[in-house]
Scaffold this motif. Sequence first.
Motif, PDB file in Angstrom:
ATOM      1  N   ALA A 198      -2.244  -0.581  -6.113  1.00 25.86           N
ATOM      2  CA  ALA A 198      -1.202  -1.296  -6.872  1.00 25.86           C
ATOM      3  C   ALA A 198      -1.699  -2.715  -7.063  1.00 25.86           C
ATOM      4  O   ALA A 198      -1.471  -3.586  -6.227  1.00 25.86           O
ATOM      5  CB  ALA A 198       0.126  -1.272  -6.121  1.00 25.86           C
ATOM      6  N   ASP A 218      -3.438  -4.689  -4.145  1.00 25.76           N
ATOM      7  CA  ASP A 218      -2.911  -4.113  -2.905  1.00 25.76           C
ATOM      8  C   ASP A 218      -2.679  -2.609  -3.064  1.00 25.76           C
ATOM      9  O   ASP A 218      -3.232  -1.995  -3.967  1.00 25.76           O
ATOM     10  CB  ASP A 218      -1.622  -4.839  -2.511  1.00 25.76           C
ATOM     11  N   LEU A 245       0.254   0.908  -2.267  1.00 29.93           N
ATOM     12  CA  LEU A 245       1.540   1.467  -1.895  1.00 29.93           C
ATOM     13  C   LEU A 245       1.275   2.726  -1.076  1.00 29.93           C
ATOM     14  O   LEU A 245       0.313   3.453  -1.347  1.00 29.93           O
ATOM     15  CB  LEU A 245       2.366   1.832  -3.129  1.00 29.93           C
ATOM     16  N   GLN A 279       7.875   6.878  -2.011  1.00 27.77           N
ATOM     17  CA  GLN A 279       7.283   5.588  -1.648  1.00 27.77           C
ATOM     18  C   GLN A 279       7.717   5.197  -0.233  1.00 27.77           C
ATOM     19  O   GLN A 279       8.895   5.163   0.076  1.00 27.77           O
ATOM     20  CB  GLN A 279       7.717   4.526  -2.656  1.00 27.77           C
ATOM     21  N   THR A 282       6.326   2.360   1.430  1.00 27.83           N
ATOM     22  CA  THR A 282       6.322   0.901   1.569  1.00 27.83           C
ATOM     23  C   THR A 282       7.105   0.343   0.396  1.00 27.83           C
ATOM     24  O   THR A 282       6.953   0.807  -0.734  1.00 27.83           O
ATOM     25  CB  THR A 282       4.889   0.321   1.570  1.00 27.83           C
ATOM     26  N   ARG A 283       7.938  -0.642   0.669  1.00 27.80           N
ATOM     27  CA  ARG A 283       8.816  -1.167  -0.383  1.00 27.80           C
ATOM     28  C   ARG A 283       8.070  -1.945  -1.452  1.00 27.80           C
ATOM     29  O   ARG A 283       8.485  -2.005  -2.592  1.00 27.80           O
ATOM     30  CB  ARG A 283       9.885  -2.064   0.237  1.00 27.80           C
ATOM     31  N   GLU A 284       6.993  -2.540  -1.057  1.00 26.24           N
ATOM     32  CA  GLU A 284       6.213  -3.365  -1.977  1.00 26.24           C
ATOM     33  C   GLU A 284       4.740  -3.159  -1.673  1.00 26.24           C
ATOM     34  O   GLU A 284       4.377  -2.612  -0.631  1.00 26.24           O
ATOM     35  CB  GLU A 284       6.600  -4.831  -1.821  1.00 26.24           C
ATOM     36  N   PRO A 285       3.866  -3.580  -2.572  1.00 20.91           N
ATOM     37  CA  PRO A 285       2.436  -3.450  -2.300  1.00 20.91           C
ATOM     38  C   PRO A 285       2.032  -4.207  -1.030  1.00 20.91           C
ATOM     39  O   PRO A 285       2.549  -5.289  -0.750  1.00 20.91           O
ATOM     40  CB  PRO A 285       1.788  -4.069  -3.542  1.00 20.91           C
ATOM     41  N   VAL A 286       1.147  -3.581  -0.264  1.00 16.31           N
ATOM     42  CA  VAL A 286       0.674  -4.134   1.006  1.00 16.31           C
ATOM     43  C   VAL A 286      -0.842  -3.963   1.067  1.00 16.31           C
ATOM     44  O   VAL A 286      -1.430  -3.270   0.238  1.00 16.31           O
ATOM     45  CB  VAL A 286       1.343  -3.425   2.211  1.00 16.31           C
TER      46      VAL A 286
END
Length: 131
Positions: free
Chosen positions: A26, A29, A31, A39, A41-45
């Motif tokens: 993403a 990062d 996901l 999904q 993870t809530r946001e890209p990490v």
Amino acid sequence: MRTTLPDHWIEHHREGGERVGWIVPAGADFLAFDALGRQATREPVDWLTAEEALEELGLRFLGDRFVLDVEGTGGSGGATARPVRIAEVSTDGITVVTDEFGGASAVGSGAQTIRLPFPAPDTLRSADGQR
């Protein structure tokens, strides 16, 4: 019908070789997506955090109770929430077994099996209110 995952979905396996999900680029990062294709993870990490999220989640949640909203089974024609347990998960689809009164695994229970697409639809949710 088998779901063909995009080429950029990277399988993530835990030490025992079991697939616990996918890591998807993403931007710069990533996901994480769980075994149900949802999904995680809530946001890209970063990559390590995506791996850790999948490792922590593992497959244990598949043994939990779920609720499936089934259209047209309610008295007014609406959806009815039916308790279910997950019997099988693959990119070919997800099979759930109705679990009224906790009897899904009892011999002769007459539990109904329902085939769902992969990734899991929003009509399938954890019985404890989690996604």
